[in-house]
Each structure stands twice: as C-alpha cells, then as structure tokens.
Enzyme design. Sequence first.
Site, PDB file in Angstrom:
ATOM      1  N   ALA A  32       0.859  -1.187   0.000  1.00  0.00           N
ATOM      2  CA  ALA A  32       0.000   0.000   0.000  1.00  0.00           C
ATOM      3  C   ALA A  32       0.896   1.238   0.000  1.00  0.00           C
ATOM      4  CB  ALA A  32      -0.963  -0.006   1.181  1.00  0.00           C
ATOM      5  N   HIS A  37       6.998   5.899   1.487  1.00  0.00           N
ATOM      6  CA  HIS A  37       7.785   4.726   1.095  1.00  0.00           C
ATOM      7  C   HIS A  37       8.728   5.052  -0.063  1.00  0.00           C
ATOM      8  CE1 HIS A  37       4.075   2.578   2.720  1.00  0.00           C
ATOM      9  NE2 HIS A  37       5.048   2.065   3.442  1.00  0.00           N
TER      10      HIS A  37
END
Length: 282
Positions: A32, A37
């Site tokens: 996700a 990230h």
Amino acid sequence: MLIFNNQNELVAHLAAVSKTFSTIGFVPTMGALHEGHLSLLRAAVANNDLTVISIFVNPTQFNNADDLAKYPRTLEADVAKIKTVSDKIIVFAPSVDDIYQGNTVSESFDFDGLEYQMEGQFRPGHFNGVGTIVKRLFEIVKPTNAYFGEKDFQQLQIVKKMTAKEKLPVNVIGCPILREPNGLAMSSRNERLTDAERKEAAIIYKILLESRELFAKKSATEVTQWVQKSFAKHPVFALEYFQIADEATLLPCTRKSQNKKYRAFIAVFVNNVRLIDTISLN
C-alpha cells in the site's frame, strides 16, 4: 524490473549477481505504498549499487485479526509506483508460507525494555512480530543499508536494537516523516479514512506542534494534560495515548534534563482507523 515471490530464488539471484555490486539498499514494507515509502526507496537507490524492496503483510505483528484482514493489499499499484523511482529495483513479494514455512509464530526478543513503552502497552506481541520478520528479511536479502521511516520511531529503535543484539551486519537508517499538505503523516492506513476524516485528521499534527511549543516552558505532565483536553474537544477522535519520552530509552519523561533528547508520541483512533505520529521536542 525483477519480482520474486520465493526467497530461495531471490537468494540465488543476489548470489549470482553479487560480483557486480558492493552495497545493497533495502526497504522493507507491507505495501500500500505512498510517497513516504518512495522517499525511502529514493534514498536507497541514491546511496547503494542495488536496491531491494519487500512487500509483505506480516501476520505476526498484528494482534488484531480484523486489522490484518482490512490491511490494504495493492501489489499491482505498488509495482507501478516503484517503477516511477527506478525500473532496476528488485521487488520481493513472498507469501506467508514462503516466509514462515508453515510455522507462523514470532520469535521472542529482549529489546532492553524498548518494547514495553507506548505501542508495546497497547499491542502485545507486536514488536516480537516486527523483530521476527525484519530479522528474517535481513537474513534473506543481506542488505548493507536498510531504510525505515521515523513515523514509526519506536519501531526504528526496536529494529536498531535487534540488529545490534543479533549482530547482523546491517546499517539501519531512519528517514524523515513525509506529510500530506495538511500535516497528516503519510500512512497506508490513511486510505481507510473518508475525505472528511482525512481533512479533520490534520488536528493530530497541529496538536503535536503546539505540544512542542508548550514543552519549552511546561512539564511533560502539564503538556500531556493539555493534549488530552484538546482531543476531548474533538469527538471524532479517541486518543489512545500521548507520551513524552526520552528518544534513546523511550522511557517517559518525568523531569526534563538538558542533556537528553525528547520526543512526543501519539496514537489516535479516527472511528476504527488507528493513526500514529511523533515529533522531536528539542
């Protein structure tokens, strides 16, 4: 882009190409993916010869089966986002069986007390699950450098402690929190918020910023009481905890010391979505 679902195949590939690189950067995730990230990936790509990202929703770190079931799994979209950083990144997306070999249980770790604070009080067994999966991933990938976001600051300290105690030759690097335009810390869980909830959740960072200003002139107890009263005015939120702690030991601040670094930690429920955040206080 290479995608591996099997640890033996990944290990064999890394061994086969090992003469072509000297450093591996590693970003362990539960998928996700969001811009936070990707910022870790960019740091890994910029500072290593080869970069590996893992996408694995680790069952042993969930103490709530419903939370595990609802955790978003978006591998196809994740791979598309990874390609925007580099198409040379290796993706490791194993199954639970591949990682745990039919024995999905945590190892037990001694994190010198780091595991009993904040998240450890409300999520029993969580950090044994984190330690288990990170140790296994480190053993599979054998990275030089591993990148973690500071939003999960307690987890970052736990991983550093585990790495040192297990004598794993990995440099664990913390990277700054990325925030949405309204200040909300980027998180995969934000996807479960409605647009209205996401907008209102800006109050979390706003209160953290104000708590930092207050901590310059008031005690940790007074700041904590102010935070509790502030959230009581916002019925859409349920404050699970707010704690001011020593960055190194994560022990609660009882009396301020000039030679210590302090950090505020918070966990808040927006309906049934649990959000955490943190901010350095000095």
